[in-house]
Write a protein that holds these residues in place. Sequence first.
Motif, PDB file in Angstrom:
ATOM      1  N   GLN A  99       9.309  -1.161   4.259  1.00 52.09           N
ATOM      2  CA  GLN A  99       8.447  -1.210   5.445  1.00 52.09           C
ATOM      3  C   GLN A  99       7.696   0.106   5.549  1.00 52.09           C
ATOM      4  OE1 GLN A  99       8.185  -3.788   7.561  1.00 52.09           O
ATOM      5  NE2 GLN A  99       9.608  -4.955   6.297  1.00 52.09           N
ATOM      6  N   PRO A 100       6.434   0.055   5.934  1.00 45.94           N
ATOM      7  CA  PRO A 100       5.742   1.323   6.170  1.00 45.94           C
ATOM      8  C   PRO A 100       6.375   2.034   7.360  1.00 45.94           C
ATOM      9  CG  PRO A 100       4.371  -0.533   6.809  1.00 45.94           C
ATOM     10  CD  PRO A 100       5.592  -1.109   6.176  1.00 45.94           C
ATOM     11  N   THR A 101       6.449   3.361   7.281  1.00 48.65           N
ATOM     12  CA  THR A 101       7.116   4.105   8.344  1.00 48.65           C
ATOM     13  C   THR A 101       6.187   4.284   9.535  1.00 48.65           C
ATOM     14  OG1 THR A 101       6.375   6.122   7.276  1.00 48.65           O
ATOM     15  CG2 THR A 101       8.618   5.414   6.818  1.00 48.65           C
ATOM     16  N   LYS A 102       6.743   4.185  10.701  1.00 48.36           N
ATOM     17  CA  LYS A 102       6.053   4.526  11.952  1.00 48.36           C
ATOM     18  C   LYS A 102       4.639   3.980  11.978  1.00 48.36           C
ATOM     19  CE  LYS A 102       8.898   8.511  12.763  1.00 48.36           C
ATOM     20  NZ  LYS A 102       8.985   9.878  13.181  1.00 48.36           N
ATOM     21  N   MET A 266       9.682   9.548   3.936  1.00 38.92           N
ATOM     22  CA  MET A 266       8.461   9.618   4.739  1.00 38.92           C
ATOM     23  C   MET A 266       8.795   9.992   6.185  1.00 38.92           C
ATOM     24  SD  MET A 266       6.572   9.226   2.265  1.00 38.92           S
ATOM     25  CE  MET A 266       5.228   9.849   3.252  1.00 38.92           C
ATOM     26  N   ALA A 267       9.933   9.502   6.678  1.00 41.98           N
ATOM     27  CA  ALA A 267      10.328   9.842   8.051  1.00 41.98           C
ATOM     28  C   ALA A 267      10.604  11.338   8.175  1.00 41.98           C
ATOM     29  CB  ALA A 267      11.557   9.029   8.453  1.00 41.98           C
ATOM     30  N   ARG A 268      11.241  11.908   7.138  1.00 40.53           N
ATOM     31  CA  ARG A 268      11.520  13.354   7.201  1.00 40.53           C
ATOM     32  C   ARG A 268      10.235  14.164   7.136  1.00 40.53           C
ATOM     33  NH1 ARG A 268      16.807  15.560   4.232  1.00 40.53           N
ATOM     34  NH2 ARG A 268      15.850  17.468   5.008  1.00 40.53           N
ATOM     35  N   LEU A 269       9.308  13.743   6.289  1.00 42.66           N
ATOM     36  CA  LEU A 269       8.020  14.451   6.204  1.00 42.66           C
ATOM     37  C   LEU A 269       7.272  14.340   7.533  1.00 42.66           C
ATOM     38  CD1 LEU A 269       7.052  13.324   2.598  1.00 42.66           C
ATOM     39  CD2 LEU A 269       7.147  15.719   3.348  1.00 42.66           C
ATOM     40  N   ALA A 270       7.326  13.153   8.134  1.00 45.07           N
ATOM     41  CA  ALA A 270       6.619  12.954   9.407  1.00 45.07           C
ATOM     42  C   ALA A 270       7.254  13.802  10.509  1.00 45.07           C
ATOM     43  CB  ALA A 270       6.633  11.474   9.791  1.00 45.07           C
ATOM     44  N   ASP A 271       8.596  13.850  10.543  1.00 42.39           N
ATOM     45  CA  ASP A 271       9.280  14.656  11.565  1.00 42.39           C
ATOM     46  C   ASP A 271       8.898  16.130  11.440  1.00 42.39           C
ATOM     47  OD1 ASP A 271      10.485  12.463  12.607  1.00 42.39           O
ATOM     48  OD2 ASP A 271      12.425  12.788  11.622  1.00 42.39           O
ATOM     49  N   ALA A 272       8.697  16.587  10.203  1.00 38.48           N
ATOM     50  CA  ALA A 272       8.340  17.993   9.962  1.00 38.48           C
ATOM     51  C   ALA A 272       6.840  18.225  10.137  1.00 38.48           C
ATOM     52  CB  ALA A 272       8.776  18.400   8.565  1.00 38.48           C
ATOM     53  N   ARG A 273       6.106  17.158  10.480  1.00 38.14           N
ATOM     54  CA  ARG A 273       4.642  17.224  10.578  1.00 38.14           C
ATOM     55  C   ARG A 273       4.040  17.844   9.322  1.00 38.14           C
ATOM     56  NH1 ARG A 273       2.686  15.776  15.286  1.00 38.14           N
ATOM     57  NH2 ARG A 273       4.113  15.521  17.025  1.00 38.14           N
ATOM     58  N   TRP A 298       1.334   5.995   6.820  1.00 36.58           N
ATOM     59  CA  TRP A 298       1.601   7.402   7.150  1.00 36.58           C
ATOM     60  C   TRP A 298       0.984   7.742   8.507  1.00 36.58           C
ATOM     61  CZ3 TRP A 298       4.461  11.422   6.689  1.00 36.58           C
ATOM     62  CH2 TRP A 298       3.987  12.714   6.897  1.00 36.58           C
ATOM     63  N   PRO A 299       1.790   8.299   9.430  1.00 40.02           N
ATOM     64  CA  PRO A 299       1.277   8.576  10.776  1.00 40.02           C
ATOM     65  C   PRO A 299       0.507   9.896  10.897  1.00 40.02           C
ATOM     66  CG  PRO A 299       3.606   9.103  10.683  1.00 40.02           C
ATOM     67  CD  PRO A 299       3.232   8.547   9.330  1.00 40.02           C
ATOM     68  N   GLY A 300       0.594  10.747   9.873  1.00 40.93           N
ATOM     69  CA  GLY A 300      -0.038  12.068   9.972  1.00 40.93           C
ATOM     70  C   GLY A 300      -1.494  12.049   9.541  1.00 40.93           C
ATOM     71  N   GLU A 301      -2.028  13.248   9.390  1.00 42.74           N
ATOM     72  CA  GLU A 301      -3.417  13.405   8.965  1.00 42.74           C
ATOM     73  C   GLU A 301      -3.614  12.739   7.597  1.00 42.74           C
ATOM     74  OE1 GLU A 301      -6.447  16.966   7.469  1.00 42.74           O
ATOM     75  OE2 GLU A 301      -4.336  17.405   7.888  1.00 42.74           O
ATOM     76  N   SER A 302      -4.766  12.072   7.434  1.00 44.95           N
ATOM     77  CA  SER A 302      -5.032  11.412   6.155  1.00 44.95           C
ATOM     78  C   SER A 302      -5.920  12.285   5.282  1.00 44.95           C
ATOM     79  CB  SER A 302      -5.731  10.076   6.388  1.00 44.95           C
ATOM     80  OG  SER A 302      -4.896   9.224   7.115  1.00 44.95           O
ATOM     81  N   ARG A 303      -5.339  12.901   4.287  1.00 43.76           N
ATOM     82  CA  ARG A 303      -6.145  13.589   3.279  1.00 43.76           C
ATOM     83  C   ARG A 303      -6.554  12.572   2.232  1.00 43.76           C
ATOM     84  NH1 ARG A 303      -5.860  19.303   3.101  1.00 43.76           N
ATOM     85  NH2 ARG A 303      -4.304  20.203   4.498  1.00 43.76           N
ATOM     86  N   ALA A 304      -7.650  12.861   1.536  1.00 47.73           N
ATOM     87  CA  ALA A 304      -8.142  11.907   0.526  1.00 47.73           C
ATOM     88  C   ALA A 304      -7.048  11.612  -0.497  1.00 47.73           C
ATOM     89  CB  ALA A 304      -9.373  12.479  -0.168  1.00 47.73           C
ATOM     90  N   LEU A 305      -6.891  10.346  -0.834  1.00 51.44           N
ATOM     91  CA  LEU A 305      -5.829   9.892  -1.723  1.00 51.44           C
ATOM     92  C   LEU A 305      -6.085  10.308  -3.168  1.00 51.44           C
ATOM     93  CD1 LEU A 305      -5.622   6.178  -0.509  1.00 51.44           C
ATOM     94  CD2 LEU A 305      -4.167   8.078   0.231  1.00 51.44           C
TER      95      LEU A 305
END
Length: 345
Positions: A99-102, A266-273, A298-305
Amino acid sequence: MNYRLQFRPYALPFRAPVRTAHGLWKIREGLLVRLEDAAGGVGYGEVAPVPAFGPETVAEDAAMLRTLGESPDAARLSTVPVTLGCLRNGLRAASRTQQPTKQAAKPGDGEGGRPSYLAVAALLPAGKTALAEIGPKGDAGFRIFKWKVGVDDAADEMGLLDDLCAALPGGAKLRLDANGAWDRRRAEQWLDRCAERPVEFVEQPILPSVRGAEDLLLGLAADYPTPIALDESLVGENEIHRWLEAGWPGVFVVKPSLLGDVPGTMARLADARASVVFSSALETAVGAQSALWTAFGWPGESRALGFGVWPLFADARFDGPVAGPFVQWEDVKRINPEAAWTALD
Ligand code: MG
């Protein structure tokens, strides 16, 4: 409940050999897995370790799959060791539990709170030939241009940097990828150069195998304004966790196909912003679909893939959608893993 488990190995020549720190990479080897549940539901996953990145091998993955047998249950599937992260990744995707996170955390036009499209970085060739490609790619709509450095003579490359910056469309930026080719002194020279130029970030200036690499990278990140991104330093989720704990202030280049536990990481990366760039592991469309699924969640900023890789294979049946300046969510959904599976029959 038991699944029916099948897998098929592949060895797919790239259209053009890929230059890596370990030489030319000509043939992509991996596995596609297929799980069918008791109700007839079918899921596909890909197992695609990158030889230059980590110790996991396709042979080990295939041996483990044979150990699991033809009709494992979920408990048996979960016995795959964490050292085989790519296999865990492929089995999770195939069991359709990914499942995609958040996903609701980010406003967007796509379903489930996903954005309807994400920007893609344009890949420039190393050296001088990069210059001629910026114009057409800029006209096509690309705004982030990734250039490989540490390939040719450093003075020549540094001279070219100004030409490339001058050729960029308004508001565009360069992403430099050194693939670990520099030593400390060379990295400092480059970061000095980049400070006042439109450089989005510098990727992996120093190899992770260099003595004291972690302190060196943390020091460079603290001393220079241009962000530094970790790529080769992040083989799997253990390294991501370690760099999060070290307080890494730069960018994490995440190849979702290499993660054994995608939602957890992904949840840990998101928690750490954390600042994240999603990147291809040069997998087929099967693994790319799951990886892009993660990027769209991904809930954070979207940098170019870092997914501007297609067409990638000599046999186009294994390619994802041809890289434009954007990847549409509709195109990700449209990828048909069964077609790739059937092509291996
Ligand atoms: Mg890289």
